[in-house]
Every structure is written in C-alpha cells, then in structure tokens.
Design an enzyme around this catalytic site. Sequence first.
Site: not given
Length: 397
Positions: A237, A6, A383, A176, A87
């Site tokens: 964010r 990742n 993940e 996601h 990923r």
Amino acid sequence: MFIIINSGSSSLKFKVFDNIEGKTTIAEGLAERIGVDGKVVIKYQGQSITAEIEMKNHEMAVKIILDQLLDLKIIKSYDEIKAIGSRVVHGGEEIKESVIIDEKVKDIIKKSVKLAPLHNPGALVAIQAFENIVPKVLQVASFDTSFHQTIAAEQYLYPVPNNWYEQHQVRKYGFHGISYQYICKYFAEINQKKPQDLNLVICHLGNGSSVCCVKNGKSFDTTMGFTPLDGLMMGTRSGSVDPSIIEYMIKETKQDASKITEMLNKQSGLLGVSEVSSDMRDITIAAEKGDKKAKIALEMYTQRVAQWIVQYLNNLDSKKIDGIIFTAGIGENSHVVRAKIIEKIKLIPLEIDDEKNIAPYSDFKKISKKGSSINIFAFRTDEEKMILNDIKKYTKN
Ligand code: AMP
C-alpha cells in the site's frame, strides 16, 4: 475451549485455547481459498495437518474447521466450546469496545460493510455460521477501529466539506486497534503502571503499517485513516499520497478509479518502489546487495516512520513519555529497520544499543541505551490473546 477467529475475504484463521488466560495454544489453523476450492491447515501437537476440502463459503469453512477439531479429538463435543471471539475490522463510530454479539451488533457490522467491503462481510458470515452451528455458545467481537474512538474531532475530521462526514461518514477511523490495545495492556502490566497513565508512540510495522500516539492511555491519533490505505508506506500500500494523483492517473492510463485505487493498495509501497518484493526481508537483503530501488524503498519506509514518530511525540508531555515501541512482523523482527528509523530522528537524542537491538528475545526487550532520552522497545503483539482477554469480561472461566 475458546476459539478465536480472524476472517478475511477468502480465508479464516483460527486459534484454540484451553483456558481464558491463553498461556497455551492447543491448536491453530487456516482455512483458505474459500469460494475458490478450499484448503484447511491445522497445527496441532507439533504436526501440521492439511486437507483439501471444497468450501463454497465461510459457513462451510466453519463447519469443516469444527469437524476437524472433533476428528482430531481437540474437542470431544461442541459442548466444550465456551466462547468464540471474532476479530472484526470495522465497527464504524458506534462501537467503542469489544461486545457480545447480538442482533444489534450484527446490524452495526453490516452497516459498516460499505466502509470495509473486503473484511466485514467475511467476519459477519463466520459469526452467523457459528451461530447456526453452535447457537448457545457466547460470541464476542473485538474491533480494529474501537480503540481509536477516543480520537478527537480535530484529529479524525478531514479538511473537506463537513457534509462528507455528516452525511457520508468520511472521517479517520484508524485500524490495528486490537494490537495497540494489547501492547498498552501488557506494557502497563510489565511496568506496573496504570493503563490511564501510559504515554507511548507505538509503531505497528507489518505488511500493513501504522503508528499510534497513545496519550494518557488513549488513542490520541493514528496514521491509518478512513481506510487502511492512509498514512505510512506499507508492503503493497502506498500510504498517504497527493489525492490529485488518482484523477491524473485515470486520465493518463485510461483506467477507472477502482483500478487505480487497487494499484495503490496492491502494487505500491515497498513492492511498487523496489520492484523486488513487498516483504521487508527481501528488501533488506536486496538493499544490502546494492539494489538501488530496494535501497530507496528501505530509506523511504524508515524515513516516513521516523517522521510520524517525531510528530506524535510532539503531542505528548515530554516528562511523561514511557517509550517508543516497535511491533508486528517488521517492528518485532527487523533490527535493521528499527536502527534506521531511530537514526533518522535528529530532533531528540535517542540512542539504540546495537547489541540489545540484535539480541534474540521472547516477548519484549528494551533496545535503547541508558543515555537515550526516551526508552525504546521491541514488543511482540498478540491480537488473538487480546481478543481472548476481551472475552474474559463476559465469562467466569
Ligand atoms: P505482519 O503483517 O505483522 O505479519 O508482518 C509481515 C512483515 O514482517 C513482512 O513484510 C515480513 O517481511 C516482515 N518480517 C518478518 N520477519 C522479518 C525479519 N526477520 N526481518 C524483516 N522483516 C521481517
């Protein structure tokens, strides 16, 4: 051995599994400060080994990680590596599922760099580095956007001039996706349901937060949009805000658009509102102690999630809803946030079981009472395991 990668803009996380089922993680680690100086941390056999080694780029980071795996005898030779899964954040519109990496796929990742300038370059360089060092090893890419390629035009288009989409690819992509895919797969297995029969509202609440409406096993809609800045309020964010604020703040502060956008990405959300932290643990503690801004941040965050849950439930056939699921750092761990969100949903009779909500758990737990009109769950996402599972399609063992 299977290695799952990742890569961020200056970091590279990895996990090593000895078999495709992923029951045990042999080793995991992080190469960070790539391009700055360089630090590698590897967790192996209960130990954490740290090395400070200069890493000018992702290629050096990959080489150093592989060398460390050899030095620690986690692998005896490169021949033991059966496959590498990466990923990748953005696959544009073309990639609809995980794929074997070839020249065409690398071109698509490259083409999507302008859509994900912080994430796709690192992934691409890491993929290329593995290709240079272990050219014969199978490489598979899983994309955060691909799960959402089932979203229909009326959901993915913005109400803006059509040529923004047709000429400039401005549309909702959603993110996601690997996490949502994992939840769907394991929820279906645990409940012995066909994946195509699943109807869920999944709340992935981490530092980045989004909600996904899964209708008949497919992503029907999600809150992140053209970029991961859209939708829910997050750690740093803003999520959705009135777009006119940007021009207004450019004029007010005499800063340029990229600076204002950076502030919306890095200095907003929980951090911006609370002025305490972007970390939900700090926010809940400060709010409990009476910090007013932290309280507002917590109420705003939970209110926004509650509103999206209600909106998304409205897209589903009420007789077929399998549940509301909370996942990722906050969703998995914060009983306070889960309870607050559910408490704010007034339209539908939902009931959390306080004891179950607080109780420790391993992979997943039901947290609603019997009388709740919809079942509610906390579910740990994984993940890396999903990416490993994606590799399975292309290998025999
Ligand atoms: P993630 O991006 O999925 O790693 O999630 C990171 C977020 O999870 C951070 O905001 C953490 O504060 C939050 N988190 C992790 N553990 C807890 C916890 N026990 N209570 C509240 N928030 C948590």
